[in-house]
Design an enzyme around this catalytic site. Sequence first.
Site, PDB file in Angstrom:
ATOM      1  N   THR A 123    -132.488  29.226  39.439  1.00 21.86           N
ATOM      2  CA  THR A 123    -132.321  30.680  39.436  1.00 21.86           C
ATOM      3  C   THR A 123    -133.239  31.363  40.438  1.00 21.86           C
ATOM      4  O   THR A 123    -134.336  30.861  40.722  1.00 21.86           O
ATOM      5  CB  THR A 123    -132.624  31.230  38.020  1.00 21.86           C
ATOM      6  OG1 THR A 123    -132.809  32.646  38.093  1.00 21.86           O
ATOM      7  CG2 THR A 123    -133.905  30.655  37.451  1.00 21.86           C
ATOM      8  N   TYR A 147    -138.800  32.409  31.147  1.00 19.59           N
ATOM      9  CA  TYR A 147    -137.514  31.839  31.579  1.00 19.59           C
ATOM     10  C   TYR A 147    -137.631  31.294  32.999  1.00 19.59           C
ATOM     11  O   TYR A 147    -137.328  30.131  33.269  1.00 19.59           O
ATOM     12  CB  TYR A 147    -136.409  32.901  31.488  1.00 19.59           C
ATOM     13  CG  TYR A 147    -135.156  32.508  32.232  1.00 19.59           C
ATOM     14  CD1 TYR A 147    -134.387  31.439  31.801  1.00 19.59           C
ATOM     15  CD2 TYR A 147    -134.764  33.201  33.387  1.00 19.59           C
ATOM     16  CE1 TYR A 147    -133.252  31.062  32.507  1.00 19.59           C
ATOM     17  CE2 TYR A 147    -133.629  32.834  34.087  1.00 19.59           C
ATOM     18  CZ  TYR A 147    -132.882  31.761  33.642  1.00 19.59           C
ATOM     19  OH  TYR A 147    -131.767  31.381  34.352  1.00 19.59           O
TER      20      TYR A 147
END
Length: 329
Positions: A123, A147
């Site tokens: 990501t 995250y």
Amino acid sequence: MAKQESQTKILVTGGAGYIGSHCCKQLHSRGYLPVTIDNLVYGHAKNVRWGPFYDGDIGDDLLLERVFAEHDIRAVMHFAAYAYVGESVKDPRKYYTNNLGNTIALLEKVLQHAVPSFIFSSTCATYGLPQALPIDEEHPRAPINPYGRSKHMIEQILSDYSKAYDLRFTCLRYFNAAGADPDGEIGEDHTPETHLIPLILDVARGRRKKLEVFGSDYDTDDGSCVRDYIHVTDLAAAHVIALEKLLQGAPSDVINLGTGDGYSVLQVIEQAAAITASPVPFKIVERRPGDPAVLIASNTKARKQLGWKPEHSDLKTIIQTAWNWHRRI
Ligand code: UDP
């Protein structure tokens, strides 16, 4: 059955999820057999349509053993992860245990079974706040939430493992995945939904009263945040190309997947209102903590290394395909 046995089998963790299921569809159309493991916490069993399905967790050692015993797995595409930034701040343990701990357990099996090719769903959250735009792969990695850190740590582990063991990987760092399968078979369906485009479409359908726009005082043309939206079908295509390169012996690599173009929240609302022919009422609220003003990818490396280019990622196609899907669910 005979046909299945001749197909190259790819283990897809999280294959019942949004991006994983679009990849399974493309793997199947390219002649591979995707073997899905998904615990259905966020995925949907109905999305698993192109190969065998194992309902369970990648942290379940016995389940993984069973999958590897029953299938000659040649490569892994690893999507299974929790992906709510806000939740990761409130409950980081969930993210480190699942995203990080279970990936280490998965890698253990991958090494034990000598599967040399691993595609990792990473990501742009690994970059943190952008120091330069567009963001290329050399941009410093300084994730600002658990995250992003969990994904960054896995990238580092993969790098170490690939130097020490017979394992090659491609980390694909996505910008904003959006849109739905142009054939209408699968699409985005999160509970809870936090992503901009499905929320806008909920408002257009009358299922929500108003969209909240998080901030209008950013240093952008209209004051709302700018993001690089990439169609999930383009993402999936890049995964299959990266897989084929790895299967042919390509070295490990890290590649951004984005379009190189950015749209503001207000531009997305305007385009969605036009496509759905429905008003999209919104109100401006406080900024969401941790949202950078602009995130735009450099996709030069993806174009060069993978010979890939986005084909469905103009904003209109993204919203139209999402709308076609969304109004049926
Ligand atoms: N956003 C918004 N209202 C919402 C959801 C999102 O204004 O209800 C904005 C968010 O601040 C960001 C953009 O829309 O600038 C895309 O957010 P999303 O959650 O879809 O993806 P992210 O960029 O967080 O991965």
